[in-house]
Design a protein around this motif. Structure first.
Motif, mmCIF file in Angstrom:
data_model
loop_
_atom_site.group_PDB
_atom_site.id
_atom_site.type_symbol
_atom_site.label_atom_id
_atom_site.label_comp_id
_atom_site.label_asym_id
_atom_site.label_seq_id
_atom_site.Cartn_x
_atom_site.Cartn_y
_atom_site.Cartn_z
ATOM 1 N N VAL A 159 0.854 -1.131 -0.058
ATOM 2 C CA VAL A 159 -0.056 -0.081 0.022
ATOM 3 C C VAL A 159 0.852 1.055 -0.001
ATOM 4 N N SER A 160 1.811 1.294 0.977
ATOM 5 C CA SER A 160 2.996 2.347 0.929
ATOM 6 C C SER A 160 3.402 2.697 -0.564
ATOM 7 N N LYS A 161 4.065 1.423 -1.069
ATOM 8 C CA LYS A 161 4.807 1.896 -2.395
ATOM 9 C C LYS A 161 3.846 2.311 -3.264
ATOM 10 N N LEU A 162 2.553 1.743 -3.478
ATOM 11 C CA LEU A 162 1.521 2.182 -4.236
ATOM 12 C C LEU A 162 1.158 3.768 -3.947
ATOM 13 N N LEU A 163 1.125 4.191 -3.121
ATOM 14 C CA LEU A 163 0.904 5.709 -2.468
ATOM 15 C C LEU A 163 2.250 6.364 -3.134
ATOM 16 N N VAL A 164 3.170 6.032 -2.876
ATOM 17 C CA VAL A 164 4.545 6.623 -3.143
ATOM 18 C C VAL A 164 4.546 6.847 -4.808
ATOM 19 N N ASP A 165 4.077 5.671 -5.750
ATOM 20 C CA ASP A 165 4.058 5.742 -7.140
ATOM 21 C C ASP A 165 3.102 6.567 -7.562
ATOM 22 N N ALA A 166 1.714 6.521 -6.985
ATOM 23 C CA ALA A 166 0.878 7.250 -7.430
ATOM 24 C C ALA A 166 0.835 8.891 -6.843
ATOM 25 N N GLY A 167 1.435 9.142 -5.923
ATOM 26 C CA GLY A 167 1.509 10.354 -5.642
ATOM 27 C C GLY A 167 2.678 11.172 -6.599
ATOM 28 N N LYS A 168 3.730 10.425 -6.764
ATOM 29 C CA LYS A 168 4.629 11.373 -7.861
ATOM 30 C C LYS A 168 3.848 11.229 -9.224
ATOM 31 N N PHE A 169 3.346 10.388 -9.629
ATOM 32 C CA PHE A 169 2.502 10.566 -10.766
ATOM 33 C C PHE A 169 1.425 11.700 -10.592
ATOM 34 N N ALA A 170 0.694 11.766 -9.632
ATOM 35 C CA ALA A 170 -0.378 12.631 -9.661
ATOM 36 C C ALA A 170 0.263 14.166 -9.379
ATOM 37 N N ALA A 171 1.449 14.258 -8.857
ATOM 38 C CA ALA A 171 2.033 15.768 -8.750
ATOM 39 C C ALA A 171 2.481 16.068 -10.116
ATOM 40 N N THR A 172 2.985 15.183 -10.726
ATOM 41 C CA THR A 172 3.311 15.526 -12.335
ATOM 42 C C THR A 172 2.131 15.814 -13.055
ATOM 43 N N PHE A 173 0.832 14.922 -12.990
ATOM 44 C CA PHE A 173 -0.203 15.191 -13.724
ATOM 45 C C PHE A 173 -1.129 16.427 -13.469
ATOM 46 N N HIS A 174 -0.900 16.978 -12.062
ATOM 47 C CA HIS A 174 -1.659 18.317 -11.851
ATOM 48 C C HIS A 174 -0.772 19.352 -12.365
ATOM 49 N N ASP A 175 0.688 19.040 -12.205
ATOM 50 C CA ASP A 175 1.738 20.371 -13.004
ATOM 51 C C ASP A 175 1.450 20.364 -14.535
ATOM 52 N N GLU A 176 1.197 19.312 -15.118
ATOM 53 C CA GLU A 176 0.831 19.325 -16.697
ATOM 54 C C GLU A 176 -0.345 19.820 -16.910
ATOM 55 N N LYS A 177 -1.486 19.360 -16.322
ATOM 56 C CA LYS A 177 -2.727 19.545 -16.860
ATOM 57 C C LYS A 177 -3.268 20.874 -16.280
ATOM 58 N N VAL A 178 -3.071 21.537 -15.013
ATOM 59 C CA VAL A 178 -3.809 22.456 -14.424
ATOM 60 C C VAL A 178 -2.949 23.660 -14.980
ATOM 61 N N ARG A 179 -2.939 24.030 -16.031
ATOM 62 C CA ARG A 179 -2.335 25.274 -16.457
ATOM 63 C C ARG A 179 -3.115 26.156 -17.292
ATOM 64 N N GLY A 180 -3.211 27.368 -17.439
ATOM 65 C CA GLY A 180 -3.755 28.342 -18.269
ATOM 66 C C GLY A 180 -5.337 28.298 -17.884
ATOM 67 N N VAL A 181 -5.430 28.170 -16.448
ATOM 68 C CA VAL A 181 -6.839 28.493 -15.947
ATOM 69 C C VAL A 181 -7.405 29.825 -16.224
ATOM 70 N N THR A 182 -8.582 29.784 -16.598
ATOM 71 C CA THR A 182 -9.330 31.127 -16.569
ATOM 72 C C THR A 182 -10.297 31.088 -15.449
ATOM 73 N N ALA A 183 -10.041 32.091 -14.574
ATOM 74 C CA ALA A 183 -10.838 32.166 -13.296
ATOM 75 C C ALA A 183 -11.184 33.536 -13.010
#
Length: 293
Positions: free
Chosen positions: A36-60
């Motif tokens: 469980v811990s290893k999956l959390l680490v892998d998922a957390g690293k991927f999620a951080a990269t995912f957010h960094d790439e996808k959440v850009r150019g937000v119109t608010a």
């Protein structure tokens, strides 16, 4: 190399985002706590990269910012006497910036609550926005220099300063904060609409964070033992909240409401995206064979 079936990994990730503890997940899914811990680490690293790439150019139009408290290993007052406390032990703050209309978490940062973190948080928020916004924060003084350094005059900024009465007396004082008796709206920069100077939405999202991540729960033994795992869980939660969870009011995900995603993601989609970029595992014992030849 053995690998958990996709269905099991999706179940673990969903349970992590629904407030289950890591040990309860290991029992329900019949896997080890290390898995469980290893999956959390892998998922957390991927999620951080995912957010960094996808959440850009937000119109608010309106952004609300706040900080939510938790701790790693031990509370700050107990670190000195804690046994084998790591360097990062103590209070851990999560900074969040929320679009008041789409409810999208535009930016987040995990760490301390000083001016250095405030500046890093505001710099990241500025880089993710596509237009001038009205910004509201609480009365934390570190925001003043951070907002000025990140946005300059290109922001309509106001502070919502809450006013508190006398702290409660007796045993309840330990758990009950002082009563909020009012709030003051201070214009800091630009021309903010006073009617929309509020942190209500971001504070409500912070409550969701406490309810959905076991390590944020107050008055329990559910806390982060490692700072890195705390960051990984926040990153995973942010992607789950923005792209996977349907907001009850909006009837869609915040990412769809903000226009940065055309479809509603599932945790299966997320796990498959992880697999697509993960390196192919080698055969067991490959390291030893290379080492001894």
């Amino acid at each position: 190399m053995n690998k958990l079936p996709l269905k099991t990994r999706v179940q673990i990730l969903n349970m992590l985002c629904e407030g289950s503890s890591m040990r309860s997940i290991s029992r329900v899914c019949d896997v080890s706590i290390n898995t469980v811990s290893k999956l959390l680490v892998d998922a957390g690293k991927f999620a951080a990269t995912f957010h960094d790439e996808k959440v850009r150019g937000v119109t608010a139009s309106r952004i609300q910012c706040d900080e939510i408290w938790s701790f790693t290993y031990a509370k700050a007052k107990n670190v000195r006497t804690a046994k084998s406390a790591p360097e990062e032990a103590g209070d851990t703050w999560t900074w969040t910036a929320l679009d008041a209309d789409s409810k999208l978490i535009v930016s987040y940062l995990v760490g301390g609550r000083d001016s250095e973190y405030a500046m890093a948080f505001m710099d990241d928020l500025r880089d993710r926005l596509a237009n001038r916004v009205q910004l509201t924060t609480d009365g934390h003084r570190a925001y003043l220099e951070a907002v000025e350094g990140a946005f300059g005059a290109d922001v309509d900024y106001a502070m919502l300063v809450k006013l508190y009465g006398k702290a409660p007396e007796g045993p309840q004082r330990r758990y009950s904060p002082a009563e909020c008796i009012g709030a003051r709206k201070d214009r800091i920069e630009g021309d903010p609409d006073i009617a929309h100077v509020s942190t209500s939405y971001v504070e409500r999202q912070n409550l969701t964070m406490r309810m959905q991540m076991r390590r944020f729960t107050r008055l329990t033994n559910a806390f982060s033992k490692k700072f890195e795992n705390h960051m990984h869980m926040v990153s995973l939660y942010t992607v789950w909240y923005n792209f996977i969870r349907i907001h009850k009011t909006l009837k869609m995900s915040p990412a769809m409401a903000a226009g940065i995603s055309d479809t509603l993601w599932s945790m299966t989609d997320f796990a498959e995206a992880m697999d697509a970029v993960a390196p192919r595992p080698g055969p067991r014992g490959a390291y030893k064979r290379r080492y001894y030849t």
